[in-house]
Design a protein around this motif. Structure first.
Motif, mmCIF file in Angstrom:
data_model
loop_
_atom_site.group_PDB
_atom_site.id
_atom_site.type_symbol
_atom_site.label_atom_id
_atom_site.label_comp_id
_atom_site.label_asym_id
_atom_site.label_seq_id
_atom_site.Cartn_x
_atom_site.Cartn_y
_atom_site.Cartn_z
ATOM 1 N N LYS A 107 0.849 -1.191 0.000
ATOM 2 C CA LYS A 107 0.000 0.000 0.000
ATOM 3 C C LYS A 107 0.886 1.243 0.000
ATOM 4 C CE LYS A 107 -4.106 -1.545 2.610
ATOM 5 N NZ LYS A 107 -3.653 -2.827 3.188
ATOM 6 N N ARG A 114 -3.196 3.655 -8.311
ATOM 7 C CA ARG A 114 -4.104 3.338 -7.223
ATOM 8 C C ARG A 114 -3.508 3.537 -5.820
ATOM 9 N NH1 ARG A 114 -8.646 1.455 -7.630
ATOM 10 N NH2 ARG A 114 -8.546 0.077 -5.800
ATOM 11 N N PHE A 123 -3.376 4.192 -1.953
ATOM 12 C CA PHE A 123 -4.312 3.865 -0.882
ATOM 13 C C PHE A 123 -4.943 5.132 -0.312
ATOM 14 C CE2 PHE A 123 -4.955 3.130 3.768
ATOM 15 C CZ PHE A 123 -6.050 2.289 3.649
ATOM 16 N N GLN A 142 -7.839 5.274 -3.904
ATOM 17 C CA GLN A 142 -8.734 4.434 -3.109
ATOM 18 C C GLN A 142 -9.441 5.234 -2.017
ATOM 19 O OE1 GLN A 142 -7.062 0.510 -1.990
ATOM 20 N NE2 GLN A 142 -5.336 1.007 -3.324
ATOM 21 N N ASN A 194 -14.433 7.617 -0.872
ATOM 22 C CA ASN A 194 -13.945 6.402 -1.524
ATOM 23 C C ASN A 194 -15.095 5.805 -2.330
ATOM 24 O OD1 ASN A 194 -15.546 5.009 0.391
ATOM 25 N ND2 ASN A 194 -13.796 4.796 1.790
ATOM 26 N N LYS A 195 -14.911 4.612 -2.848
ATOM 27 C CA LYS A 195 -15.945 4.019 -3.703
ATOM 28 C C LYS A 195 -17.216 3.690 -2.931
ATOM 29 C CE LYS A 195 -13.251 2.030 -7.503
ATOM 30 N NZ LYS A 195 -12.902 0.786 -8.235
#
Length: 304
Positions: A157, A174, A176, A212, A227-228
């Motif tokens: 990460k 990507r 973290f 992320q 975040n998602k």
């Protein structure tokens, strides 16, 4: 283990005088010196929150020795690459106004950079790497990209606390966590952002581009985590701001420290906001006690 990288550390020399008279002798009334650099700040706050880390980067000369000795004496593990020239000294001159003189820093050779890459290649999926701050002018502009590609190869990460193009270029890899403030977020999208609500569409775009978790700080107006899964909006604790230096680094450290212990994004965000505020309300970096005293003031609204 958590590893922080500071590519251009400094020995910060703070000088206070009653008044500065150019061209004449000026005498100080107070002096202090301490290690500077965003990654080093993160390591110091992590230690205050009972989380161990290794501080990586480049150090050289007597100033580098001072920084390493300082960190070691405070229980922070170090694994810096030694360089031939002295680590820079940044001078902060305080009177009725504050003047800063920041040095360029030592030359970083290709061999120096390769030595740092070798250390990062040894990291694993159990580790976290924090990249914070600017890239020295003597290093390739794609240094961050090269380092985070190594993280991707290892499953490590990585967290990036940087501005502008440095941040944009690592998004596809990507990260973290990234943590722009609202001014930096506005600069990324060529706009002005003044509220938590205005942050949301741009934060979602950063998630779409690869991040992320995105934390955007807005000083006394609060902070936003996106975040998602969700959007979280946090209130800012109340207090007198004494210095904003290191507040963003403290937010990064607070998030990592709490996430390592709880694996809860929401709880990590709460700690992040409290840690950033605790530093803003202090001279120097926050203490654990100051951060914990502010935690009850941080309320979070979750939106799906």
């Amino acid at each position: 283990m958590i590893y922080t990288v500071t590519l251009n550390p400094s020995l910060d020399y703070i000088v206070e005088v009653d008044q500065v008279t150019l061209g004449e002798l000026n005498r100080t009334k107070h002096e202090s010196k301490f290690p500077g650099g965003k990654g080093i700040n993160v390591s110091q706050v992590l230690k205050r929150l009972d989380i161990d880390s290794y501080a990586l980067g480049f150090l050289g000369g007597f100033t580098g020795n001072y920084i390493e000795d300082f960190l070691t004496s405070h229980g922070i593990q170090t694994d810096f690459v030694r360089v031939d020239e002295d680590t820079r000294i940044n001078v902060k001159l305080k009177s009725d106004t504050e003047t800063e003189i920041n040095a360029k820093g030592p030359n970083i050779t290709e061999n120096n950079l390769n030595a740092l890459k070798a250390k990062i290649r040894e990291l694993t999926s159990e580790d976290v790497l924090v990249l914070a701050g600017s890239i020295p002018s003597t290093m390739p502009k794609n240094t961050y990209e090269e380092l985070v590609k190594l993280c991707n190869e290892n499953g490590t990460k990585f967290v990036v606390d940087a501005e502008g193009e440095l941040l944009k270029k690592v998004l596809p890899l990507r990260p973290f966590l990234i943590k722009p403030n609202h001014h930096e977020l506005g600069d990324l999208f060529n706009t002005v952002i003044n509220s938590c609500e205005e942050v949301i569409p741009y934060g979602k775009e950063l998630v779409r581009l690869g991040a992320q978790n995105v934390i955007v700080s807005l000083a006394d107006k609060g902070a936003v985590l996106i975040n998602k899964e969700a959007v979280y909006i946090a209130t800012a604790p109340k207090g007198k701001v004494k210095s904003s230096v290191g507040a963003g680094d403290s937010m990064v450290a607070g998030f990592i420290a709490a996430y390592e212990k709880t694996r809860s994004t929401e709880e990590a965000f709460r700690f992040s906001v409290a840690a950033g505020s605790a530093t803003a309300f202090s001279i120097g970096l926050c203490t654990r006690e100051k951060m914990e005293s502010l935690l009850p003031q941080v309320t979070i609204e979750k939106r799906n």
